[in-house]
Design a protein around this motif. Structure first.
Motif, short mmCIF file in Angstrom:
data_model
loop_
_atom_site.label_atom_id
_atom_site.label_comp_id
_atom_site.label_asym_id
_atom_site.label_seq_id
_atom_site.Cartn_x
_atom_site.Cartn_y
_atom_site.Cartn_z
N GLY A 109 -3.76 9.43 -2.30
CA GLY A 109 -2.53 8.81 -1.84
C GLY A 109 -2.39 8.82 -0.34
O GLY A 109 -1.98 7.84 0.27
N PHE A 110 -2.77 9.94 0.29
CA PHE A 110 -2.65 10.02 1.73
C PHE A 110 -3.66 9.12 2.44
O PHE A 110 -3.38 8.60 3.52
N ARG A 111 -4.80 8.93 1.83
CA ARG A 111 -5.76 7.99 2.43
C ARG A 111 -5.20 6.57 2.41
O ARG A 111 -5.38 5.80 3.35
N LEU A 112 -4.52 6.24 1.32
CA LEU A 112 -3.89 4.93 1.24
C LEU A 112 -2.72 4.85 2.22
O LEU A 112 -2.47 3.79 2.81
N ALA A 113 -2.02 5.97 2.40
CA ALA A 113 -0.90 5.99 3.34
C ALA A 113 -1.36 5.70 4.77
O ALA A 113 -0.64 5.04 5.54
N VAL A 114 -2.54 6.16 5.11
CA VAL A 114 -3.07 5.88 6.45
C VAL A 114 -3.28 4.39 6.63
O VAL A 114 -2.95 3.81 7.67
N ARG A 165 0.83 -1.20 0.00
CA ARG A 165 0.00 0.00 0.00
C ARG A 165 0.87 1.26 0.00
O ARG A 165 0.56 2.25 -0.69
N SER A 166 1.96 1.25 0.76
CA SER A 166 2.83 2.42 0.81
C SER A 166 3.52 2.65 -0.53
O SER A 166 3.72 3.81 -0.95
N LEU A 167 3.88 1.58 -1.22
CA LEU A 167 4.52 1.72 -2.52
C LEU A 167 3.55 2.29 -3.55
O LEU A 167 3.91 3.15 -4.36
N ASP A 195 -1.38 2.00 9.28
CA ASP A 195 -2.12 1.18 10.23
C ASP A 195 -1.66 -0.28 10.19
O ASP A 195 -1.53 -0.93 11.24
N ASP A 196 -1.40 -0.80 8.98
CA ASP A 196 -0.91 -2.17 8.87
C ASP A 196 0.43 -2.33 9.57
O ASP A 196 0.64 -3.28 10.34
N GLU A 197 1.37 -1.40 9.30
CA GLU A 197 2.70 -1.54 9.86
C GLU A 197 2.70 -1.26 11.36
O GLU A 197 3.49 -1.86 12.11
#
Length: 408
Positions: free
Chosen positions: A170-175, A153-155, A179-181
């Motif tokens: 992109g920032f929504r995906l970054a969240v 997701r970060s990539l 959260d996963d990490e």
């Protein structure tokens, strides 16, 4: 020549494998945890190619590894990582000069996105997430699957922000990636590689200007630059597969804060580990320029050009980035004629990205104006506009057509 390249990489691979074995032993002693697949010799060979910027070699090996482990999200994420960085390098988007100020967030830029590469990258990202979802459905505490999903997701987020400039989505995906990490670290605090994504998130959110947070609808987001740097430093020291990335990001963040000497020290650790990585050599020169070393920075850029002339020294150097940096360094010393020549050389380099071409031509025109070469300045400004008429820099070039640039 091909045989020579092959022998060179074989020797480097053997050395890298030995060093990595020692690193694995140190990691075990320090209690660092990671996916066992990261120790596979094929993955390490790919890593050696990757950090010498032989992206085709890295992708080819990771494609084989991916085929050997169907349904496992980690090999998919590893391949995704190589594919994305190969494309970012092609687009001249791995030069940190581009991100050293907030103009990257606010300006209109020209990027020649390859639809086929984009579709391949997004398909791999979707595949990694789907594979991880299945495993997490079987075991919600599967840290390897959580890590792979967050990393994928970060990539994808990085590609969306850097290439498509889709900051809001992109920032929504970054969240989600964060959260996963963060969940990985909650379940296993010694899974140090997970600190890359969380550390970057903490720092970036802590550093984002308030108006930009409002613009993308994230006014309530909070982060801590100090906490982010602390996590990245630990990853840089102990990470298994993200140590290099963590140190690279630390250098970028230190550069943004004007801590150039500290950033140089970080980059030199990377150069020591991978002396033939063109980007690490370029970054040291960039930092020396920003630190105000004057002709010392000029010499650093020129040394890159000298090294590139040596057989097999760099696998593939994007020399337009070196010429652009050289132009900046010469301009800072008021050597305007030489600076203009360097900028124009950057713009004329085969394969230069549209964005860098426009930046180079605009800068070249300004140096021509400062050197009282108005006709040549006008030529550069017109070329900049032709190269990207709808960009912010084209708007600036149009202003320069009306009035000569005088440095104000």
């Amino acid at each position: 020549m091909i045989v020579s390249i092959g022998k060179t990489f074989q020797s480097r691979t053997a050395l890298t494998l030995l060093l990595f074995l020692l690193a694995v032993l140190r990691a075990s002693a320090a209690g660092v945890h990671t996916n066992p697949l990261n120790f596979d010799p094929l993955v390490r060979e790919a890593s050696d190619r990757f950090y010498n910027l032989d992206f085709p070699g890295a992708v080819e090996r990771l494609q084989r590894f991916h085929q050997q482990h169907p349904g496992d999200p980690q090999p998919t994420a590893l391949l995704l990582n190589a594919e994305i960085f190969e494309e970012l390098y092609r687009l001249d988007l791995l030069d940190t000069t581009f991100y050293a100020n907030d103009g990257f967030l606010s300006g209109r830029h020209a990027t020649a996105e390859d639809p086929q590469a984009r579709d391949r990258i997004f398909a791999l990202a979707d595949e990694a997430v789907k594979e991880a979802d299945w495993r997490i459905g079987q075991n919600p505490k599967d840290v390897d699957a959580l890590f792979a999903r967050g990393w994928a997701r970060s990539l994808r987020c990085a590609y969306m922000a850097m290439v498509e400039r889709g900051f809001s989505s992109g920032f929504r995906l970054a969240v989600k990636a964060k959260d996963d990490e963060a969940r990985v670290l909650q379940l296993d605090p010694d899974y140090v590689d997970a600190k890359l994504v969380v550390g970057v998130y903490e720092y970036v959110v802590g550093a984002l200007p308030w108006p930009f947070k409002i613009l993308i609808g994230f006014a309530g987001m909070t982060g801590s630059k100090s906490k982010g740097l602390e996590m990245l430093t630990d990853d840089g020291n102990r990470g298994v597969i993200t140590s290099v990335e963590a140190r690279t990001v630390i250098a970028l963040f230190l550069r943004r804060e004007g801590r150039y000497k500290d950033a140089v020290q970080v980059v030199r650790t990377l150069k020591t580990q991978y002396p033939h990585d063109y980007l690490f050599c370029l970054e040291e020169a960039n930092l020396r320029k920003d630190a105000g070393e004057g002709m010392g920075a000029v010499d650093a850029y020129r040394q890159i050009l000298v090294d590139n002339a040596k057989p097999n020294y760099f696998f593939q150097a994007r020399l337009e980035l070196t010429y652009f940096g050289l132009g900046d360094a010469l301009r800072g010393q008021r050597h305007y004629a030489e600076a203009a020549q360097a900028y124009e050389q950057a713009a004329q380099t085969p394969g230069v990205s549209p964005e860098l071409k426009i930046r180079s031509l605009l800068s070249g025109g300004e140096c021509r104006d400062l050197n009282n070469e108005r006709p040549r300045a006008l030529t550069d400004y017109h070329s900049a506009i032709d190269a990207g008429p709808a960009t912010s820099r084209a708007d600036t070039a149009r202003k320069r057509l009306q009035n000569p640039y005088r440095g104000n």
